[in-house]
Design a protein around this motif. Structure first.
Motif, short mmCIF file in Angstrom:
data_model
loop_
_atom_site.label_atom_id
_atom_site.label_comp_id
_atom_site.label_asym_id
_atom_site.label_seq_id
_atom_site.Cartn_x
_atom_site.Cartn_y
_atom_site.Cartn_z
N SER A 1 0.83 -1.20 0.00
CA SER A 1 0.00 0.00 0.00
C SER A 1 0.87 1.25 0.00
O SER A 1 0.65 2.19 -0.76
CB SER A 1 -0.90 0.01 1.24
OG SER A 1 -1.48 1.28 1.42
N ALA A 2 1.86 1.25 0.88
CA ALA A 2 2.68 2.45 1.05
C ALA A 2 3.54 2.73 -0.18
O ALA A 2 3.65 3.86 -0.64
CB ALA A 2 3.57 2.29 2.28
N LEU B 1 3.15 5.13 -6.53
CA LEU B 1 3.55 6.29 -7.33
C LEU B 1 4.22 7.34 -6.44
O LEU B 1 5.09 8.06 -6.89
CB LEU B 1 2.31 6.92 -7.99
CG LEU B 1 1.57 6.06 -9.02
CD1 LEU B 1 0.30 6.76 -9.45
CD2 LEU B 1 2.47 5.81 -10.23
N GLY B 2 3.80 7.39 -5.18
CA GLY B 2 4.37 8.35 -4.25
C GLY B 2 5.88 8.19 -4.12
O GLY B 2 6.61 9.18 -4.06
N ASN B 3 6.35 6.97 -4.09
CA ASN B 3 7.79 6.73 -3.92
C ASN B 3 8.56 6.90 -5.21
O ASN B 3 9.65 7.45 -5.22
CB ASN B 3 8.03 5.28 -3.45
CG ASN B 3 7.25 4.96 -2.20
OD1 ASN B 3 6.03 5.00 -2.21
ND2 ASN B 3 7.94 4.68 -1.13
N ILE C 1 -8.79 9.86 -4.01
CA ILE C 1 -7.41 9.62 -4.45
C ILE C 1 -7.38 8.48 -5.47
O ILE C 1 -6.73 8.58 -6.51
CB ILE C 1 -6.49 9.32 -3.25
CG1 ILE C 1 -6.34 10.57 -2.38
CG2 ILE C 1 -5.11 8.86 -3.72
CD1 ILE C 1 -5.65 10.35 -1.05
N TYR D 1 -5.60 8.57 -8.99
CA TYR D 1 -4.42 7.70 -8.93
C TYR D 1 -4.46 6.69 -10.08
O TYR D 1 -3.45 6.39 -10.71
CB TYR D 1 -4.43 6.97 -7.60
CG TYR D 1 -3.11 6.40 -7.13
CD1 TYR D 1 -2.20 7.18 -6.43
CD2 TYR D 1 -2.80 5.06 -7.32
CE1 TYR D 1 -1.01 6.65 -5.96
CE2 TYR D 1 -1.61 4.52 -6.85
CZ TYR D 1 -0.72 5.33 -6.17
OH TYR D 1 0.45 4.79 -5.71
N THR E 1 2.84 9.12 1.22
CA THR E 1 3.67 7.97 0.88
C THR E 1 3.46 6.79 1.83
O THR E 1 3.64 5.64 1.46
CB THR E 1 5.16 8.36 0.82
OG1 THR E 1 5.89 7.31 0.19
CG2 THR E 1 5.76 8.59 2.19
N LEU E 2 3.03 7.08 3.08
CA LEU E 2 2.77 5.99 4.02
C LEU E 2 1.30 5.57 4.00
O LEU E 2 0.87 4.77 4.84
CB LEU E 2 3.20 6.38 5.43
CG LEU E 2 4.70 6.56 5.67
CD1 LEU E 2 4.97 7.01 7.11
CD2 LEU E 2 5.46 5.28 5.38
N SER E 3 0.52 6.10 3.07
CA SER E 3 -0.91 5.77 2.94
C SER E 3 -1.68 6.10 4.22
O SER E 3 -2.58 5.36 4.61
CB SER E 3 -1.13 4.28 2.63
OG SER E 3 -0.42 3.91 1.50
N LEU E 4 -1.31 7.21 4.86
CA LEU E 4 -1.97 7.56 6.12
C LEU E 4 -3.16 8.47 5.88
O LEU E 4 -3.37 8.97 4.78
CB LEU E 4 -0.96 8.23 7.05
CG LEU E 4 0.27 7.38 7.38
CD1 LEU E 4 1.24 8.16 8.25
CD2 LEU E 4 -0.15 6.09 8.08
N SER F 1 -6.22 8.21 5.47
CA SER F 1 -7.19 7.92 4.42
C SER F 1 -7.73 6.50 4.55
O SER F 1 -8.25 5.94 3.60
CB SER F 1 -6.53 8.08 3.07
OG SER F 1 -5.37 7.29 3.06
N SER G 1 -0.96 -0.33 -4.30
CA SER G 1 -1.44 0.84 -3.55
C SER G 1 -2.92 1.03 -3.78
O SER G 1 -3.68 1.34 -2.85
CB SER G 1 -0.68 2.10 -3.97
OG SER G 1 0.68 1.98 -3.66
N SER H 1 -5.35 -0.90 -1.63
CA SER H 1 -5.61 -0.46 -0.26
C SER H 1 -6.60 0.70 -0.23
O SER H 1 -7.32 0.87 0.74
CB SER H 1 -4.30 -0.07 0.43
OG SER H 1 -3.79 1.13 -0.12
N MET H 2 -6.62 1.50 -1.28
CA MET H 2 -7.61 2.60 -1.32
C MET H 2 -9.00 2.02 -1.52
O MET H 2 -9.97 2.47 -0.93
CB MET H 2 -7.30 3.55 -2.47
CG MET H 2 -5.96 4.23 -2.34
SD MET H 2 -5.65 5.27 -3.78
CE MET H 2 -3.88 5.17 -3.85
N MET I 1 -6.63 15.05 4.25
CA MET I 1 -5.66 14.24 4.99
C MET I 1 -5.13 14.94 6.25
O MET I 1 -5.05 14.29 7.30
CB MET I 1 -4.54 13.75 4.07
CG MET I 1 -5.08 12.68 3.11
SD MET I 1 -3.98 12.23 1.79
CE MET I 1 -2.79 11.25 2.65
N1 TRP Z 1 1.13 5.48 -0.46
C1 TRP Z 1 0.87 5.25 -1.84
C2 TRP Z 1 1.95 5.87 -2.70
O1 TRP Z 1 2.93 6.32 -2.20
C3 TRP Z 1 -0.45 5.76 -2.27
C4 TRP Z 1 -1.57 5.45 -1.36
C5 TRP Z 1 -2.11 4.24 -1.04
C6 TRP Z 1 -2.31 6.39 -0.69
N2 TRP Z 1 -3.14 4.41 -0.18
C7 TRP Z 1 -3.29 5.72 0.04
C8 TRP Z 1 -2.19 7.77 -0.66
C9 TRP Z 1 -4.14 6.41 0.82
C10 TRP Z 1 -3.06 8.47 0.10
C11 TRP Z 1 -4.04 7.79 0.82
O2 TRP Z 1 1.83 5.91 -3.89
#
Ligand code: TRP
Length: 464
Positions: free
Chosen positions: A35-36, A39-41, A118, A122, A244-247, A249, A337, A340-341, A411
């Motif tokens: 999840s984390a 695309l963010g990383n 998102i 996304y 990036t940590l999927s927090l 949300s 990722s 998890s959304m 967020m």
């Molecule tokens: N963390 C993921 C990334 O870095 C994206 C992601 C997954 C996310 N679940 C999320 C971002 C919830 C925001 C909220 O690409």
């Protein structure tokens, strides 16, 4: 839910049947890291690092992950495990256990809505990776120069039909795995996706090491130059720590709901955060040697990987092979990722008596439809900036607005409310029971009570 799944008697909370749990601590770590890592990383971290001058920004980002990100992740996983439901109903359940107003479920609602929004855009961005895989496989990237790469990317963005096609395909991939449920879908997928991704990344960093510019990339990423650090960069770093940590949300709450009792939340969260950060830094180490070796601009912005990497891949020996690996890797990362959304929404629908498969298809289609407005805002509606009346939103397309609303409004509010709920409203004994007592718990509680609310409030107010 499948009848073959392991049911834990202790997991049962409220009237709903006990949920299927992750088969092991490792399975949870892989799913949460899946999840984390996204695309963010690989897409966002390198380009915002480039834009914000490198080393000093990276250092602030690392501090944000350690000081705010990890404590909030622990709080969310804990709330999920205590609630054992979708984020909305977990919050309701935990509020009930604590004997406080069920209105605290607003945290779950806002989080789920953020995840849904998102997911809608996304999926559109993640879809971009698919045509690039085809380009790479067909050898289209061989010898392209910057103009041609820019044109290739421009052509993609200009075509609503093509964007819709890839967006549809990506969302279908997400729904497909989500239909299978925790043990049979998510877990099986991440168990091989995550290790594959790590192997691909290590190979790309290995390639970076063979270039003459690896040292320059290391310096850029790890030699802090504080004179180039702006106040805004600090806030970008904090916001990115959440993303990036999927927090904030629901993702970590939804996955925490499947975490078996007795697994250390602190250790697990730490592992996930370290993996996520490791992947981001590795992505930087893979991308910047290529950027520097080719005299490309680190601060090129969101188009960084799509506009510049094809040029680099086009010049390097074995470029088509490495380009294919890279875009496949990015697609995998985005895929896990997106699962998890979707999970927060799907689980909530399931709790309303809708079958898993139907819930996944329904949630996917709804997010897909909202995503179409993002597709159009990249071309046909690129001039449609509905909130021009407000200076803060001037010139922002629908896509820009979704991004702003989720990252800069929803967020931070969710993170703030979560910190207040866990730090001040929830009984200390409850969180101790879930996390274990000791100095670690006291420190964690202190951070959630004071540091996180103040930090997030500063970010939030500054962005308004
Ligand atoms: N963390 C993921 C990334 O870095 C994206 C992601 C997954 C996310 N679940 C999320 C971002 C919830 C925001 C909220 O690409």
């Amino acid at each position: 839910m499948s009848s073959t799944t392991t049911l834990s008697a202790r997991a049962s909370a409220g009237t709903a049947p006990a949920p299927a749990l992750w088969s092991s601590r490792l399975a949870f770590i892989l799913a949460a890291a899946g999840s984390a890592v996204g695309l963010g990383n690989i897409w966002k971290f390198p380009y915002i690092t480039g834009e914000n001058g490198g080393g000093a920004f990276v250092l602030v980002y690392l501090v944000c992950i350690a000081v705010i990100g990890i404590p909030i992740m622990m709080a969310e996983v804990m709330l999920g495990r205590r609630g054992r439901h979708s984020p909305i109903n977990s919050m309701r359940e935990v509020a009930r256990q604590e004997g406080v107003s069920s209105n605290w479920k607003v945290i779950g609602w806002l989080a789920t809505l953020a995840a849904f929004l998102i997911l809608s855009f996304y999926s559109v961005i993640a879809g971009w990776t698919i045509p690039y895989i085809f380009h790479a496989v067909q050898g289209d990237l061989a010898g392209v120069d910057a103009d041609q790469a820019g044109q290739m990317f421009g052509n993609l963005l200009a075509s609503p039909v093509e964007l819709t096609l890839w967006h549809t395909l990506f969302m279908a991939l997400a729904v497909l795995v989500s239909v299978g449920g925790v043990r049979h879908g998510l877990e099986r997928a991440v168990t091989w996706l995550m290790p594959a991704l790590l192997v691909l990344l290590i190979m790309l960093v290995g390639y970076g090491m063979t270039t003459t510019h690896f040292g320059a990339a290391v310096d850029f990423l790890f030699k802090p130059d504080f004179s180039s650090l702006t106040a805004e960069a600090v806030l970008v770093a904090l916001g990115h720590a959440f993303f990036t940590l999927s927090l904030a949300s629901g993702s970590m709450m939804a996955y925490g709901a499947y975490l078996p009792k007795g697994v250390s939340i602190a250790r697990t969260s730490l592992t996930v955060a370290v993996m996520d950060t490791g992947v981001a830094l590795m992505a930087g180490l893979a991308i910047f040697p290529i950027v520097f070796a080719n005299g490309l601009e680190p601060g090129a912005g969101p188009g960084l990987i799509f506009n510049t990497l094809p040029v680099a891949f086009g010049q390097m020996p074995g470029g088509s092979f490495f380009a294919t690996l890279f875009f496949v890797l990015l697609l995998f990362a985005a895929w896990t990722s997106s699962l998890s959304m979707l999970e927060s929404v799907v689980k909530w629908l399931e709790e309303h008596g809708i079958k898993r498969a139907k819930s996944a298809v329904f949630g996917g289609i709804a997010a897909w439809m909202v995503g179409l407005t993002t597709v159009l805002s990249l071309n046909v509606w690129s001039g449609f900036t509905p909130l021009d009346a407000f200076e803060r939103f001037e010139g922002k397309t629908l896509f820009d607005l979704y991004d702003f609303l989720t990252a800069n409004v929803m967020m931070p509010i969710v993170a703030l409310l979560t910190a207040v709920f866990v730090g001040w409203v929830m009984k200390k004994a409850s969180s101790q029971e879930e996390l274990g007592a000791g100095t670690g718990h006291r420190l964690w509680l202190f951070v959630l009570r004071y540091l996180t609310p103040v930090g997030v409030l500063v970010l939030f107010l500054y962005n308004l």
